[in-house]
Design an enzyme around this catalytic site. Sequence first.
Site, mmCIF file in Angstrom:
data_model
loop_
_atom_site.group_PDB
_atom_site.id
_atom_site.type_symbol
_atom_site.label_atom_id
_atom_site.label_comp_id
_atom_site.label_asym_id
_atom_site.label_seq_id
_atom_site.Cartn_x
_atom_site.Cartn_y
_atom_site.Cartn_z
ATOM 1 N N ASP A 144 14.801 -8.774 0.472
ATOM 2 C CA ASP A 144 13.665 -8.119 1.107
ATOM 3 C C ASP A 144 13.968 -8.081 2.612
ATOM 4 O OD1 ASP A 144 11.322 -6.884 1.762
ATOM 5 O OD2 ASP A 144 10.041 -8.214 0.596
HETATM 6 C C1 BGC Z 1 8.423 -5.308 1.896
HETATM 7 C C2 BGC Z 1 9.228 -4.573 0.836
HETATM 8 C C3 BGC Z 1 9.722 -3.272 1.419
HETATM 9 C C4 BGC Z 1 10.551 -3.570 2.648
HETATM 10 C C5 BGC Z 1 11.139 -2.339 3.305
HETATM 11 C C6 BGC Z 1 9.181 -5.442 3.201
HETATM 12 O O1 BGC Z 1 8.353 -5.924 4.205
HETATM 13 O O2 BGC Z 1 8.078 -6.581 1.409
HETATM 14 O O3 BGC Z 1 8.452 -4.341 -0.293
HETATM 15 O O4 BGC Z 1 10.464 -2.582 0.456
HETATM 16 O O5 BGC Z 1 9.733 -4.215 3.616
HETATM 17 O O6 BGC Z 1 10.167 -1.573 3.930
#
Ligand code: BGC
Length: 820
Positions: A244
């Site tokens: 993530d």
């Molecule tokens: C979120 C993810 C997301 C990623 C990219 C993170 O803060 O938890 O779900 O895909 O950001 O935007």
Amino acid sequence: MKLRGIALLKKECVPSKNAEIIAKLNLEQKCALLSGAGTFTTRGCPKAGVPSITLSDGPNGVRKQAGAADHLGLNPSVPATCFPTAATVACSWDPALGEEIGRAMGEEAAAQEVAVLLGPGLNTKRSPLCGRNFEYFSEDPYLSGKMAAAYVRGIQSEGIAACPKHFAVNSQELRRMASDSVLDERTLRELYLTGFEIVVKEAAPKTIMSSYNLVNGTYANENAHLLQDILRRDWGFSGAVVTDWGGSNDHALGVKNGSTLEMPAPGGDAVRELLAAVQSGKITEADVDARLDELLTLVLDTSAAVQKHSRSFDADAHHALARRAAAESAVLLKNDGGILPLAAGARVAVIGDFAETPRYQGAGSSAVNSIKVDTLLDCLAQSGLQCAGFAAGFDRQGRPDADKKAQAVALAQKADTVLLCLGLDEIKESEGLDRVDMKLADNQIELLQAVEQANPNTVVVLNAGASLETPWLAHCRALVYGALGGQAGAGAMVDVLTGKVNPGGKLAETWANAYAETPAKDNFAGAGRTVQYREGLYVGYRYYQTAGVPVAFPFGYGLSYTSFAYSDLKVTADGVTLTVTNTGARDGAEIVQVYIAKPGAEIFRPAQELKAFARVPLAAGESRTVMLPLDDKAFRYWNTRTDGWEIEGGRYEVRVGASSADIRLTANVDIRGTNAPDPYAGKALPHYKSGSVKNVPDAEWEALLGHPIPQDKVKIDRNMTLGELNHSRSPLGWLIWAVLTALLNASFKKGKPDLNVLFQYNMPLRALAKMTSGAISMGMVDGIVMELQGFWIIGLVRVIYEAVKNQILNAQMERRLRND
Ligand code: BGC
């Protein structure tokens, strides 16, 4: 730091698939490819034939940021179709629909040159308050897994990759980058991993996103148990694990334990970290090669699909699909006296701000820049209904507004029926922020009561991505739950209200009577690092039904404009056959649910669990025989003694129903067991046996866990969050904390929490090095930690020294990567 020696370290083990490319790369190039180049792009190596690819959010539409990129959905993105969110489509219980949506999103992604679409999200809804529940499917892992697998199949049918997320046990937003989900192995496997297991085994996603949090003391992204033992070995996942955004803690450990790509762009520091780890023997070059092989397969595969794409898609067709999806997913929760559907020509008063400015998606990284957005008011104009007028009725942010209310009441008197659009406002459901309660705003409830007095024919149209308390239910004659219906949700709602579509959706999560009655309440989203999943298996209906707690609307509940009869049940160990008949005068679809129970079980288990379902479309009067297969998950439980799936032998009850509480037919089936030893022999687990898990004593929880409850202490280290800086020993730390806290509180006071500040507040120090595109190194973070520990001068000197070193080494490395 001995970078000149790198070339010599090149070949230890070259895996098969991309051997030729890997053989062309030196160790530095290999390590560089394992982290991102930009917020949403990977590094390429043109000389070796490795292109760079783009990854984009998100679960309910494509959020490709062409300009300034961020992972919180703050900057605008390229317009795309905003489909209903997962919480909505889950209510359709229709994997085929999920697959269609997936295909459409995959098409839009490929058209926008996106190689990896970051979704679907399928975390288990442990508590109704998790701020991202709108992005997830269900409280039930079987339903979540089946829906998510369908999305993945659809997305990947376009040749690009889906990225199911967030793996795993990521069921809250508070301290999301630094909270430790502590749970017993059986609960982990049965509740929090089964959905992912279904996705991996049934849809073969090319990537999966590891979650921010720790699971039982180890960050998910470097958790060998999760990534190696379970994901790769037991389930056979051979794709790329993507962190993530900012979710990497120890990059080298991540690589060793199965994590492929660190995102977003940690800069040269992450590359040097891997190099040093190989040189010190912490990891091997074979570990790097194994991950690189996964990455290259992903990159080559998906970039070929993106290159081939026509760069166009049919936006009107996707809007129509979004409308059909929202209509199929709408749940009719109440319909007294059959007030719905509305007769053609009926005179309706439209009340509620949401009718003009719809609430149709959640906030955060999933927020799509919609191509167009329907409103209820516009769609009503083409519905054949007569509109007596519109009144906003309430202030969206919850402030009392007597004028708005009075206008609404006056309007209500002038119509046959009131369509009252209520729901949660934007900020109540957001990434980064858990809800504080399950309530509808007071001003909306007061409005409902006043409107109902003026006109008892009040129909509430409810938009919210998660369950709500409904003590106000008696004040409306009908209640239709449209969840978060996407850009065409309003049109879909009109279709349902007018009967053009017969609502067939059923709830994918239980609606409790009150938040106080939810099982995880005492242990959800606590302020500390450790989050105790003390309720174990008893999440959602598994709790309410086992502990005998009444609810407002049970899991799987939903009404229709027609009625269905169930007959001729036949059950074997492999499947269920029955006949479903539409006994009413309208066409409709019935969602048939199969629950398995084992009365008198030796090994404690929830009263019943969903193990099969089917959405059956039936014309008025039509009968259909349906067969629902039972798979390997139907009778199994996780046995912590044998460390495997086992089956308790004996008689099981197969319950077939229209909801978890409306069982229409039952039959018994005898199942041969695996004769495994009782994992709980000699342990006193009365709360887990009865399902009344609201007050499990420490000793019993420890007996289930198999170890003492981990201590929760704030430590001044790389993983201290900025919101914990008040525990530091540095005035600088206190100052930063005071400023952030003041900013946050001020934004909360304004009724508009600042997501950016909130993100920083919950962010561990290490994320400074992970999310600043190389500007800050981990060495600098270590200097900051020294500073916070009270070594002000040494800390400061270290930060300055590391900053200079970082600049020089980054520049040298980027030059080498460009030229080699
Ligand atoms: C979120 C993810 C997301 C990623 C990219 C993170 O803060 O938890 O779900 O895909 O950001 O935007």
